[in-house]
Write an enzyme that holds these catalytic residues in place. Structure first.
Site, PDB file in Angstrom:
ATOM      1  N   LYS A   1       1.036  -1.161  -0.166  1.00 37.60           N
ATOM      2  CA  LYS A   1      -0.053  -0.001   0.021  1.00 37.60           C
ATOM      3  C   LYS A   1       1.043   1.390  -0.334  1.00 37.60           C
ATOM      4  CE  LYS A   1      -4.271  -1.706   1.875  1.00 37.60           C
ATOM      5  NZ  LYS A   1      -5.430  -1.835   2.943  1.00 37.60           N
TER       6      LYS A   1
ATOM      7  N   LYS B   1      -4.366 -11.310  -5.940  1.00 36.75           N
ATOM      8  CA  LYS B   1      -5.532 -11.573  -5.026  1.00 36.75           C
ATOM      9  C   LYS B   1      -6.790 -10.575  -5.606  1.00 36.75           C
ATOM     10  CE  LYS B   1      -6.192  -9.196  -1.133  1.00 36.75           C
ATOM     11  NZ  LYS B   1      -5.950  -8.508   0.053  1.00 36.75           N
TER      12      LYS B   1
ATOM     13  N   LYS C   1     -11.198  -5.593  -3.435  1.00 34.32           N
ATOM     14  CA  LYS C   1     -12.075  -4.534  -3.508  1.00 34.32           C
ATOM     15  C   LYS C   1     -11.463  -3.260  -3.858  1.00 34.32           C
ATOM     16  CE  LYS C   1     -12.507  -4.312   1.544  1.00 34.32           C
ATOM     17  NZ  LYS C   1     -12.860  -5.143   2.701  1.00 34.32           N
TER      18      LYS C   1
HETATM   19  P1  TYM Z   1     -10.227  -6.925   4.722  1.00 33.12           P
HETATM   20  O1  TYM Z   1     -11.344  -6.231   5.003  1.00 33.12           O
HETATM   21  O2  TYM Z   1      -9.154  -6.751   3.761  1.00 33.12           O
HETATM   22  O3  TYM Z   1     -10.726  -8.324   4.434  1.00 33.12           O
HETATM   23  C1  TYM Z   1     -11.708  -9.176   5.212  1.00 33.12           C
HETATM   24  C2  TYM Z   1     -11.412 -10.535   5.319  1.00 33.12           C
HETATM   25  O4  TYM Z   1     -11.577 -11.035   3.758  1.00 33.12           O
HETATM   26  C3  TYM Z   1     -10.475 -11.988   3.566  1.00 33.12           C
HETATM   27  N1  TYM Z   1      -9.965 -11.605   2.236  1.00 33.12           N
HETATM   28  C4  TYM Z   1      -9.903 -12.681   1.432  1.00 33.12           C
HETATM   29  N2  TYM Z   1     -10.166 -14.046   1.612  1.00 33.12           N
HETATM   30  C5  TYM Z   1      -9.925 -14.669   0.275  1.00 33.12           C
HETATM   31  N3  TYM Z   1      -9.496 -14.317  -0.798  1.00 33.12           N
HETATM   32  C6  TYM Z   1      -9.571 -12.735  -0.896  1.00 33.12           C
HETATM   33  N4  TYM Z   1      -9.467 -12.448  -2.327  1.00 33.12           N
HETATM   34  C7  TYM Z   1      -9.575 -11.987   0.012  1.00 33.12           C
HETATM   35  N5  TYM Z   1      -9.764 -10.866   0.302  1.00 33.12           N
HETATM   36  C8  TYM Z   1      -9.926 -10.483   1.598  1.00 33.12           C
HETATM   37  C9  TYM Z   1      -9.437 -11.266   4.503  1.00 33.12           C
HETATM   38  O5  TYM Z   1      -8.329 -12.209   4.690  1.00 33.12           O
HETATM   39  C10 TYM Z   1     -10.231 -10.832   5.879  1.00 33.12           C
HETATM   40  O6  TYM Z   1     -10.093 -12.132   6.624  1.00 33.12           O
HETATM   41  N6  TYM Z   1      -7.162  -6.100   8.786  1.00 33.12           N
HETATM   42  C11 TYM Z   1      -8.467  -7.175   8.141  1.00 33.12           C
HETATM   43  C12 TYM Z   1      -9.582  -6.529   8.971  1.00 33.12           C
HETATM   44  C13 TYM Z   1      -9.478  -6.592  10.263  1.00 33.12           C
HETATM   45  C14 TYM Z   1      -9.414  -7.790  11.205  1.00 33.12           C
HETATM   46  C15 TYM Z   1      -9.390  -7.590  12.518  1.00 33.12           C
HETATM   47  C16 TYM Z   1      -9.470  -9.372  10.741  1.00 33.12           C
HETATM   48  C17 TYM Z   1      -9.278  -5.646  11.371  1.00 33.12           C
HETATM   49  N7  TYM Z   1      -9.155  -6.243  12.827  1.00 33.12           N
HETATM   50  C18 TYM Z   1      -9.118  -8.508  13.557  1.00 33.12           C
HETATM   51  C19 TYM Z   1      -9.677 -10.354  11.885  1.00 33.12           C
HETATM   52  C20 TYM Z   1      -9.260  -9.855  13.107  1.00 33.12           C
HETATM   53  C21 TYM Z   1      -8.650  -6.514   6.625  1.00 33.12           C
HETATM   54  O7  TYM Z   1      -8.035  -5.531   6.169  1.00 33.12           O
HETATM   55  O8  TYM Z   1      -9.453  -7.351   6.017  1.00 33.12           O
END
Ligand code: TYM
Length: 346
Positions: free
Chosen positions: A127, A209, A212
């Site tokens: 990023k 990957k 969004k």
């Molecule tokens: P975020 O919002 O980017 O994504 C949310 C969840 O979706 C999963 N994910 C995917 N899994 C499979 N294939 C993909 N292409 C894909 N894109 C996203 C992510 O692995 C995630 O599980 N930092 C985290 C949010 C967060 C969090 C937490 C998660 C904040 N605090 C505490 C767990 C525990 C994030 O940016 O996820």
């Protein structure tokens, strides 16, 4: 309220359930990757665990957000949790910024984190290369806030996609560092990464990957994409010129579509290979699109209903924040005491 919370706690202790925490950022529209990598597994796990599912709006502002979009998406993400099958009676659903303990513990943990280890996080490196010198300090400290999220609830298990594994390792390191510096305070959490679906790939560049934040809408399926858009995007998904439905690293586009079909229908990879033998990609792609539509259409209908019922959503996030604060506050007090802060007098 306190009595009800106490009762809740006693029931949970009696059941001796382990704790799950996870969250999704309302930083863009949710994708099929978010659904298969995270949400679908939460739904499966919710009956066995005491679950906290959070809409992590504080994480979302590490990159620029339009206030009205952030407001709309925060409620929509909550509605998606419920529509996908998270039961708000069983699980605690809440909005991260409603529980101030998250920001407070994040600050405290920042003082135990090393700039070097934060600089090494691959998501930060990716990023920050995009934003250059205007990369926010929040983006660097983001994994510390994530560690605070998890550690506040004495979490056992964190169901996430593979891209979050490194952040989970940092969370474990921070917890151990704090426990060693003082005395056992935090539970050391384990990641729960599904065998298949942990990394759904872009439909246009299957070596990357599905995200969004991509600029190309054909590269992702959104949970709220209408059926005709889903069909179009899958028909345009990049494959290869071999024309064989085979699970192989040499055919990343086809492999990705097979994983999507497998995680949605439960059909084994071998059965999928056999079913489409000698048929090229057209029928296979049609079936993948139908499997996605079948899964997402009922969720979309429920989301549309839920987002018009703001009072219902409000009742869920208010109750969720009360339940979450009760536990989060206990952990935070413990941490403050160990550090040497003077307790607030009653
Ligand atoms: P975020 O919002 O980017 O994504 C949310 C969840 O979706 C999963 N994910 C995917 N899994 C499979 N294939 C993909 N292409 C894909 N894109 C996203 C992510 O692995 C995630 O599980 N930092 C985290 C949010 C967060 C969090 C937490 C998660 C904040 N605090 C505490 C767990 C525990 C994030 O940016 O996820």
């Amino acid at each position: 309220m306190v009595e009800k919370l106490e009762q809740n706690k006693v029931e949970k202790l009696e059941q001796n359930k382990k704790v799950i925490f996870s969250g999704i950022q309302p930083s863009g529209e949710l994708t099929l990757g978010n659904y298969l990598g995270a949400l679908k597994n939460w739904v499966k796990l919710q009956h066995e665990y005491d679950c906290y599912f959070c809409v992590v709006d504080l994480h979302a502002i590490t990159v620029k957000q339009e206030p009205k979009d952030l407001r709309r998406r925060t409620l929509e993400v909550m509605a998606i949790y419920i529509a996908a099958g998270i039961d708000p009676e069983k699980s605690t659903i809440f909005i991260q910024s409603h529980v101030a303990e998250h920001t407070e513990l994040a600050w405290l943990l920042n003082c135990y984190s090393y700039v070097g280890e934060l600089n090494r996080m691959t998501q930060f490196k990716d990023k920050s290369s995009k934003y250059g010198s205007s990369v926010s300090a929040g983006l660097l400290n983001y994994p510390v806030l994530m560690a605070a999220d998890i550690l506040l609830y004495q979490t056992d298990l964190v169901p996430v996609g593979i891209d979050q594994k490194q952040h989970l390792e940092l969370t474990r390191d921070l917890a151990e560092r704090f426990n060693n510096a003082y005395s056992p305070t935090f539970k050391i959490p384990e990641p729960y990464i599904p065998e298949k679906g942990a990394k759904i790939m872009s439909l246009q560049e299957p070596e990357k990957k599905m995200s969004k934040s991509s600029d190309n809408p054909n590269s992702f399926i959104l949970i709220m994409d209408p059926p005709e858009v889903i069909r179009k995007k899958i028909s345009r998904a990049v494959t290869d010129s071999l024309g064989i439905v085979k699970y192989s690293d040499n055919q990343p586009g086809v492999k990705n579509l097979m994983i999507i079909l497998n995680t949605l229908t439960g059909e084994s990879i071998e059965a999928i290979e056999k079913k489409y033998e000698g048929q090229g990609y057209a029928k296979f792609k049609e079936d993948v699109a139908e499997a996605i539509v079948n899964e997402l259409k009922p969720i979309q209908d429920k989301v549309k209903n839920l987002t018009t019922d703001k009072a219902y959503l409000e009742s869920i996030y208010k109750e969720g924040a009360k339940r979450a604060s009760y536990i989060a506050n206990k952990t935070l007090r413990k941490v403050q005491k160990k550090i040497g802060f003077i307790p607030v007098s009653k």
